[in-house]
Each structure stands twice: as structure tokens, then as C-alpha cells.
Enzyme design. Structure first.
Site, PDB file in Angstrom:
ATOM      1  CG  HIS A 186     -17.283 -28.037   4.030  1.00 57.73           C
ATOM      2  ND1 HIS A 186     -16.787 -29.150   3.385  1.00 57.73           N
ATOM      3  CD2 HIS A 186     -17.856 -27.277   3.053  1.00 57.73           C
ATOM      4  CE1 HIS A 186     -17.047 -29.067   2.085  1.00 57.73           C
ATOM      5  NE2 HIS A 186     -17.681 -27.941   1.846  1.00 57.73           N
ATOM      6  CG  ASP A 226     -16.832 -28.350  -2.161  1.00 56.18           C
ATOM      7  OD1 ASP A 226     -17.068 -27.746  -1.097  1.00 56.18           O
ATOM      8  OD2 ASP A 226     -17.627 -29.155  -2.678  1.00 56.18           O
ATOM      9  CD  GLU A 264     -21.368 -28.436   2.631  1.00 51.54           C
ATOM     10  OE1 GLU A 264     -22.229 -27.795   2.002  1.00 51.54           O
ATOM     11  OE2 GLU A 264     -20.571 -29.236   2.072  1.00 51.54           O
ATOM     12  CD  GLU A 265     -19.176 -31.464  -0.035  1.00 55.61           C
ATOM     13  OE1 GLU A 265     -20.345 -31.496  -0.484  1.00 55.61           O
ATOM     14  OE2 GLU A 265     -18.317 -30.685  -0.478  1.00 55.61           O
ATOM     15  CG  ASP A 311     -18.791 -24.644   1.004  1.00 56.93           C
ATOM     16  OD1 ASP A 311     -17.873 -25.164   0.345  1.00 56.93           O
ATOM     17  OD2 ASP A 311     -19.843 -25.236   1.291  1.00 56.93           O
ATOM     18  CG  HIS A 328     -19.329 -32.178  -5.485  1.00 59.83           C
ATOM     19  ND1 HIS A 328     -20.657 -32.390  -5.173  1.00 59.83           N
ATOM     20  CD2 HIS A 328     -18.834 -31.377  -4.508  1.00 59.83           C
ATOM     21  CE1 HIS A 328     -20.957 -31.751  -4.053  1.00 59.83           C
ATOM     22  NE2 HIS A 328     -19.861 -31.130  -3.632  1.00 59.83           N
TER      23      HIS A 328
END
Length: 474
Positions: free
Chosen positions: A293, A305, A339-340, A367, A437
Site C-alpha cells: 500500500h 509501513d 489501506e491505513e 505489509d 505508525h
């Protein structure tokens, strides 16, 4: 069946597995195709392409929150890079949320043992999709619970008008033995459902302990949720250290905190999935997806990520080009958007290709970062494990021989539900959630050798699925 017969049967099964291990066997592939897989594996391990692409994506373009200018630039840049490889590129529209972070501050205004005239900083970050506090912030008492059960056990009205903190720790011991995903799952529930649970009992804001394993006072962001019948309240993640501090102080007496969050949710924005087809030589209408992604959270630069997933998927096409290989079926690179914040890009893809799902032979998504991979996780029929054994034996050369029935990527969920065999590299998850994140998700966290190992899995598996005599079981 008698015990003796059962023992004989078990021994024969074991001998069959040993024989397969010793003698290999091409399965759905010819010996020449197995040799080609080995060539692809070795080429991927030498190729600096993924590392170079990842460096540009993270350092030059930077964070790629859906709807942002950086996300749009990433779309255009990836599309241009894939065109330069000779792939057929299309940008396919998807409407995505457009949330902007704004200011985020927290400080303690009153607590037991406070020195007169002082405040104390709380390190936090707004959760994705959070609503804002009043423009000047809000001040309220903090109440701390470890979990949902403790919240339910509170006296009626105990949380009304207060800032509620869920101090539920990330299980670092579970992550340390390779179960990072399970540890994350146990903690992320509070990030997702915390605002609903807190709003339902009258809290004016909610804090959650960060869902991650590195105690370097790093807050971990991520998407949160609201329910239509519960008042939306501001939501933020605090660091593990600050969560512990708040729990300690609140146990001693009243703690008051000033919280200011100024995020905005703007109108949905138009964005794109980047689709790049390396056309098949015999059945171009049949496709095998390689993907990651393209969007990321905005605190770091989205290296693990999921810039790494994008880069190794791009490298799969690059290796095929460099080796002059056109498999029978099309290898389709997809850079999923958003995606997030809800996988809107993946949902749109399933809608757009609903009449072509039967021609999707397999789908792969990376991912879970870029640490050492140990094999392939597959989602679908149990027979996929036996089908993939020859591929696993090729990947044994880079220490990735495992085959496990499990999940694949979040963006593949819609395809998997419709019966498309779906796959993901099995990646070392011990350290991933230290950076995931956070502001520390940056290019320097990626080991070049491990990145190429992941690219090798992506390229070998894509070729195997795209060139096999018989398609993967479905």
C-alpha cells in the site's frame, strides 16, 4: 484400521515428505521453470532497485497520508517508474478520506505532589479520524482503566465529563518470540474501539496507551472508530511511559490535564490505485497481483509501513524485465491507496474487477515491514501448502522455506473472500511494532539484505503463480 496399520501409514507419510524434501520434484512446474525461479531469486538478491526506489519514496516524497499532496506525488512517481520498466500503467480512481492532523498537545495542570506553578508535558498524538477539541483545548480530570472490563466495573457516572485513559500494554514478551501481530492485535482494540466505549460513558476525551513495543516515549498513531449513536470525542495515543505516569498519579489522587487537538476531516479526496501490468505471453487476461500500500501515516516517512512493500513489488517487475522473462500470465503490480484509513482503494478494485475475479490466479501483498522473511503465508485451500512445496524449496536458499496457512494483506481481504488464493511473506515481527505508525518509521530502519530477501520471495512466487502449468488451487 489397526495400530500397526496406522503406524505403517504414518511412517509412509513421513517417508513421502522426506522423499519430497530430498528429491524435490517440480510439482506444477517443469525443471526448467524451477531453474528459472532460482535465477529470479539470485537476481533479486543482487538487485539494488528496491532499496533505491524506497529511498526516493521515503526521503524525497516523505509521508503519504491519503488525500495529501505527498500521496498524489507518490502516485505519479510510481506510475512513471513502472512505465519506465515497460509495464502497461493505469491510474484507477478511488475516493479516500482526507484527514489533517493539526496541533496536538497535552499537559498536566494539577496532580498529587505538584510543585506550585508548574505543569508537566504529556507526549501524545491524535488518532487518525479523531475529532477536535475546542479551539483552546479542554481541561478535565483523568481517569485510568486497564481494559474494557474495568471500565464496565466503574460506578455509574464515574467517567462522565472526564478524560478516560485505557492503559492496556502492548505484550512485548509475545512480540519477542515472533508473535508481533498477536501482541499488536491485543493492544490495537483499544485504539479502534476506545472512543466508542469512552463516549458511551460520557467521557469528554479518550487516551489510549500506544500500541507498540519501543519504550522511547514514542506515540503510535493509527485509525480509530466512532459509532453513529455515540457522541464523537477527541482521541489520542499517549506513550507507554506517559500512560504509566498517569496511572501512577491517578492512583494517588485527582489529576487534571489540558488536551488540545485540532485535526480536521475535509471532504473526501480523489486518489488512485496505481496498476502496472507486465503482460503475460499466453494468457494475458489472467493476472497475479504483487502489491503493497502506497499511503502511510504522517508521523514518519512510511518506510516499513508500507514503502518496503511497494518497493519489493516494484522489484518483482524489475527482475522479470532484467532477465527477459514474460510468464504465461500477467504479473500485475498494484500500489493500493488508503489501506491505513479503511482500504478504500482495495474495495474499489474489487468493485472495478468484479467480473474478472475468476481470472485472478493469485494475489500477494507485503505489509509487515522489511525484516528477514522465513517463507510464505497462504490464505485459501489447504492444498496450497502442497502446491507451493517446490517454491519453498527454491526459497530455502535464502532461509525462507516455511509454508503456513494464515492471513495475507489487508488489501487482499476482498479478493480472498471471493476465493482468490492470497499470499504474504512471513516476516520477522519482533521489531516491526517498535516503529510502526511512529515518527521513527524511516528509511534507516531497513536492512538492504532483508529487503532483497523479501523482494526475492515476491518475485519468485509471482513468477511461479504466473507460469505454472496448473493454476493455484482455489
Amino acid at each position: 484400521m489397526t495400530f500397526a496399520q496406522n503406524a505403517t501409514s504414518g511412517q509412509q507419510s513421513y517417508l513421502d515428505r522426506l522423499n519430497a524434501r530430498i528429491n524435490g520434484g517440480p510439482g506444477a512446474w517443469t525443471p526448467e521453470q524451477i531453474t528459472r525461479m532460482q535465477q529470479i531469486r539470485d537476481a533479486a538478491m543482487r538487485d539494488p532497485y528496491a532499496l533505491n526506489e524506497l529511498r526516493h519514496l521515503t526521503d524525497n516524497i516523505g509521508p503519504r497520508l491519503a488525500g495529501s499532496p505527498q500521496a498524489e506525488q507518490a502516485v505519479q512517481w510510481v506510475a512513471a517508474e513502472m512505465r519506465s520498466l515497460g509495464a502497461e500503467v493505469t491510474l484507477e480512481k478511488a475516493m479516500v478520506p482526507h484527514w489533517v492532523r493539526g496541533v496536538e498537545t497535552g499537559e498536566l495542570m494539577a496532580w498529587p505532589g505538584q510543585a506550585a506553578g508548574t505543569t508537566q508535558k504529556v507526549v501524545l498524538t491524535a488518532l487518525g479520524g479523531s475529532v477536535a477539541t475546542p479551539a483552546d483545548g479542554l481541561t478535565a480530570e483523568v481517569i485510568v482503566v486497564p481494559d474494557f472490563a474495568a471500565l464496565k466495573a466503574l460506578p455509574a457516572g464515574a467517567a462522565k465529563g472526564k478524560i478516560l485513559l485505557f492503559n492496556h500494554p502492548f505484550d512485548k514478551e509475545l512480540a519477542a518470540v515472533g508473535n508481533g501481530g498477536a501482541a499488536y492485535g491485543g493492544a490495537v482494540t483499544y485504539r479502534g474501539a476506545g472512543p466508542i466505549a469512552a463516549g458511551a460513558v460520557g467521557a469528554v476525551a479518550v487516551l489510549v496507551r500506544s500500541a507498540g513495543g519501543a519504550d522511547y516515549r514514542l506515540p503510535h498513531t493509527g485509525m480509530t472508530m466512532y459509532a453513529p449513536d455515540v457522541t464523537k470525542i477527541p482521541a489520542a495515543a499517549v506513550t507507554a511511559e506517559d500512560a504509566e505516569m498517569l496511572a501512577n498519579l491517578a492512583a494517588q489522587g485527582p489529576v487534571k490535564m489540558h488536551l488540545k487537538l485540532t485535526p480536521q476531516t475535509l471532504q473526501d479526496a480523489q486518489s488512485y490505485n496505481v496498476i502496472a501490468d507486465w503482460k503475460g505471453s499466453e494468457h494475458p487476461e489472467q493476472v497475479v497481483i504483487v502489491s503493497g500500500h502506497l499511503d502511510s501515516w504522517d508521523l514518519g516517512t512510511g518506510a516499513i509501513d508500507d514503502g518496503a512493500g511497494i518497493a519489493v513489488s516494484m522489484q518483482a517487475i524489475h527482475v522479470l524485465k532484467e532477465l527477459g522473462i514474460r510468464p504465461k500470465r500477467t504479473v500485475r503490480f498494484v500500489a493500493w491507496m488508503c489501506e491505513e484509513q479503511g482500504s478504500q482503494g482495495a474495495e474499489q478494485y474489487v468493485k472495478d474487477y468484479k467480473d474478472q475475479i475468476a481470472n485472478h490466479i493469485g494475489a500477494i501483498e507485503s505489509d509487515l515491514g522489511a525484516d528477514h522473511p522465513t517463507g510464505i503465508s497462504y490464505e485459501g485451500k489447504p492444498e496450497l501448502g502442497k502446491f507451493l512445496r517446490p517454491v519453498a524449496q527454491v526459497l530455502d536458499g535464502i532461509g525462507a522455506p516455511l509454508l503456513e496457512s494464515g492471513g495475507s494483506g489487508e488489501d487482499l481481504a476482498g479478493l480472498a473472500e471471493k476465493g482468490v488464493p492470497s499470499f504474504a511473506p512471513i516476516q520477522d515481527s519482533r521489531f516491526y511494532f517498535n516503529y510502526h505508525h511512529t515518527a521513527a518509521d524511516t528509511f534507516d530502519k531497513v536492512d538492504p539484505k532483508h529487503l532483497n530477501e523479501n523482494a526475492a520471495i515476491m518475485a519468485v512466487l509471482a513468477y511461479a503463480l504466473a507460469d505454472s502449468g496448473a493454476g493455484a488451487p482455489r
